[in-house]
Design an enzyme around this catalytic site. Structure first.
Site, short mmCIF file in Angstrom:
data_model
loop_
_atom_site.label_atom_id
_atom_site.label_comp_id
_atom_site.label_asym_id
_atom_site.label_seq_id
_atom_site.Cartn_x
_atom_site.Cartn_y
_atom_site.Cartn_z
N GLY A 231 1.02 -1.05 -0.11
CA GLY A 231 0.07 0.04 -0.20
C GLY A 231 0.79 1.28 -0.20
O GLY A 231 1.54 1.51 0.21
N SER A 232 -0.05 2.49 0.69
CA SER A 232 1.40 3.76 -0.07
C SER A 232 2.30 3.80 1.60
O SER A 232 2.00 3.24 2.39
CB SER A 232 -0.02 4.28 0.90
OG SER A 232 -0.21 4.80 2.53
N GLU A 251 5.98 -3.12 0.85
CA GLU A 251 5.85 -3.42 -0.46
C GLU A 251 5.32 -1.79 -0.49
O GLU A 251 3.65 -1.90 -0.90
CB GLU A 251 5.53 -4.47 -1.63
CG GLU A 251 5.13 -4.30 -3.19
CD GLU A 251 4.33 -4.47 -4.40
OE1 GLU A 251 3.98 -3.99 -4.91
OE2 GLU A 251 4.55 -6.24 -3.33
N LEU A 252 5.92 -0.77 -0.92
CA LEU A 252 5.02 0.65 -0.68
C LEU A 252 4.90 1.09 -2.23
O LEU A 252 5.19 0.57 -2.91
CB LEU A 252 5.93 1.16 -0.18
CG LEU A 252 6.21 0.85 1.04
CD1 LEU A 252 6.98 1.59 2.38
CD2 LEU A 252 4.46 0.67 2.18
N CYS A 285 2.09 -0.20 -8.57
CA CYS A 285 2.89 1.11 -7.91
C CYS A 285 4.30 1.65 -9.42
O CYS A 285 4.93 1.77 -8.46
CB CYS A 285 3.04 0.56 -6.98
SG CYS A 285 3.13 -1.54 -6.73
N GLU A 376 2.94 9.53 -5.89
CA GLU A 376 2.35 8.79 -6.70
C GLU A 376 1.47 8.66 -6.85
O GLU A 376 -0.13 9.15 -6.19
CB GLU A 376 2.23 7.13 -5.87
CG GLU A 376 2.05 6.24 -6.66
CD GLU A 376 2.07 4.71 -5.58
OE1 GLU A 376 2.41 3.91 -6.37
OE2 GLU A 376 1.77 5.02 -4.39
#
Length: 473
Positions: A231-232, A251-252, A285, A376
């Site tokens: 996520g963020s 996992e950003l 992403c 992002e």
């Protein structure tokens, strides 16, 4: 039988499915219609799931390799047999174009199969202990053991694949796993859990839906072995603080860059920007967001890109020709358009709504400091900037606080290796999109793009701990 009839009512907690007092509507982003009423979990459900997972941990850890492999391959085969239904469900709950949902199911199948194969490779090794005289006559070896209960928290954009990235390595490693899907997209995760649960000990795979209070209950429990989050960056940082001292895999986000060298095949590079910038409607992403074009190629490249953007089909995600559809909700669309308006850039294409969707957008000359460049954007927006040379391009890529994936287009092997060496990212792709991701390779980022690695082989190792053994016969 439709997906609405494919699992029992409620949430898969403990040995059965637990009814919830409340439900929440899953909305089809394309037209706002209701897909299904999903069970809505609470903090109490999350606390129960943790207790059940802890109780199931010994039996899950004791599962023989053949049982773990069989469970994963059984889920793989069941998913393969119903892949069209899963694709349909993903279109409805995410609003992503069908073409992208087909890729998601294919990658999920690969993830399950690869995790099953990796069960056979989960082993330790013997170690010589007589490097010092005191070690003469000793036998030493180490093995891998499950880390314990795993909590997986996933994003809305790839709900089936991201759930598989949490569940499959945990099962392969012998860890019970509790998945909290994104509130907007719980259905595919529930179905995947249903496919796995019959072949595993009770509570080896559980799902708890809900909001922040559910996630907080899961990650703050000090008995958890590991938390895997997608996520963020802001949410990931908060989870890392809350979960300490448990292991955290993050996992950003990112704002993936693509560098176009002066010697590049410009037609291929323009094709890649369109393919990599607008798949999943930009909600990935590693979608192409920043394009840095070396000055000698800039005048030719931008018209090539603008011409291709005109051919991107916007509309109903259920249609196979659609490439861009509405974002997950109206708030997301409004934020993207606000960032475009505030960028101060020249709008080469798009920048407006096309029905409920955002038209594929190209911005030129976005400055540092603009959110559309620095952060992002998570929408169908590509920002193009001219740079004087490759040194400036690589420096611009690295000024970002993110570092997930990047790409470079060039005909020079020297430039390719310079990019691989100098770009600060978890992955560098040469002559393809940064979104090209091999699920059997280590995937993850640096800086604010995260810590730890996914991909079954590497995630399985992340979810185990080594145990050293020393024996004096």
């Amino acid at each position: 039988m439709t997906f609405e009839q494919s699992w029992p009512a409620g949430l898969p907690i403990g040995a059965g499915w637990v009814d919830t007092a409340a439900t929440t509507d899953v909305i089809f982003p394309f037209d706002g219609s209701t897909v299904a009423a999903a069970p809505l979990g609470t903090a109490a459900h999350a606390a129960t799931a943790v207790e059940e997972a802890l109780a199931a941990a010994p039996a899950t850890a004791a599962l023989p390799s053949h049982a773990r492999r069989a469970a994963l391959m059984g889920a793989h085969d069941a998913l393969r047999d119903r892949r069209a239904e899963f694709e349909r469900l993903l279109v409805l709950e995410t609003g992503k174009p069908l073409v992208d949902c087909r890729v998601e199911v294919a990658r999920t199948l690969l993830t399950l199969a690869t995790a099953a194969e990796e069960v056979a490779r989960l082993h330790g090794e013997t170690v010589p202990l007589d490097l010092l005289p005191s070690g003469e006559g000793l036998i030493g070896f180490w093995t891998r053991r499950p880390i314990g209960v795993v909590v997986g928290i996933t994003g809305f954009n790839y709900p089936l694949l991201l759930a598989a990235h949490k569940i499959a390595p945990a099962v392969a490693a012998g860890c019970p796993v509790i998945v909290k899907p994104a509130p907007a997209t719980p259905l595919a995760t529930l179905w995947l859990a249903h496919l796995l649960r019959d072949a595993l000990p009770p509570a080896a795979v559980q799902v708890v839906t809900g909001g922040v209070e559910v996630g907080r209950t899961l990650v703050e429990d000090r008995r958890i072995g590991a938390v895997s989050f997608t996520g963020s960056a802001a949410a990931g940082h908060a989870i890392a603080r809350a979960a300490a001292p448990a292991k955290v895999l993050l996992e950003l986000g990112s704002n993936a860059a693509l560098v176009v060298a002066a010697d590049a095949d410009l037609e291929a590079a323009a094709d890649a920007v369109v393919r990599g910038g607008y798949y999943a409607s930009g909600q990935a992403c590693i979608s192409v967001q920043r394009v840095l074009v070396e000055e000698p190629a800039a005048a030719e490249f931008l018209p090539l890109l603008a011409d291709r953007v005109k051919d991107v089909t916007v509309g109903d995600p259920r249609l196979p020709e659609t490439r861009v559809a509405p974002l997950i909700d109206q708030a997301a669309a409004e934020r993207v358009l606000e960032w475009v308006a505030a960028s101060g850039a020249h709008v080469v294409a798009g920048g407006h709504r096309d029905g409920r969707a955002i038209a594929p957008t190209v911005l030129a000359g976005v400055p540092d400091g603009a959110a559309a460049w620095d952060e992002e954007i998570f929408g169908p927006v590509v920002c193009v900037r001219q740079v004087p040379d490759l040194d400036a391009a690589f420096a611009a890529v690295n000024r970002s606080r993110y570092g997930l994936h990047a790409a470079v287009f060039t005909r020079s092997l020297a430039t390719a290796f310079a990019a691989i060496d100098r770009i600060e990212a978890g992955g560098v792709v040469v002559n393809d999109v940064p979104g090209f991701r091999a699920d059997n390779m280590p995937y993850g980022g640096v800086k604010d793009s995260g810590a730890g690695r996914e991909g079954p082989r590497f995630a399985i190792e992340e979810l185990t701990v080594t145990r050293m053994a020393i024996i004096r016969p």
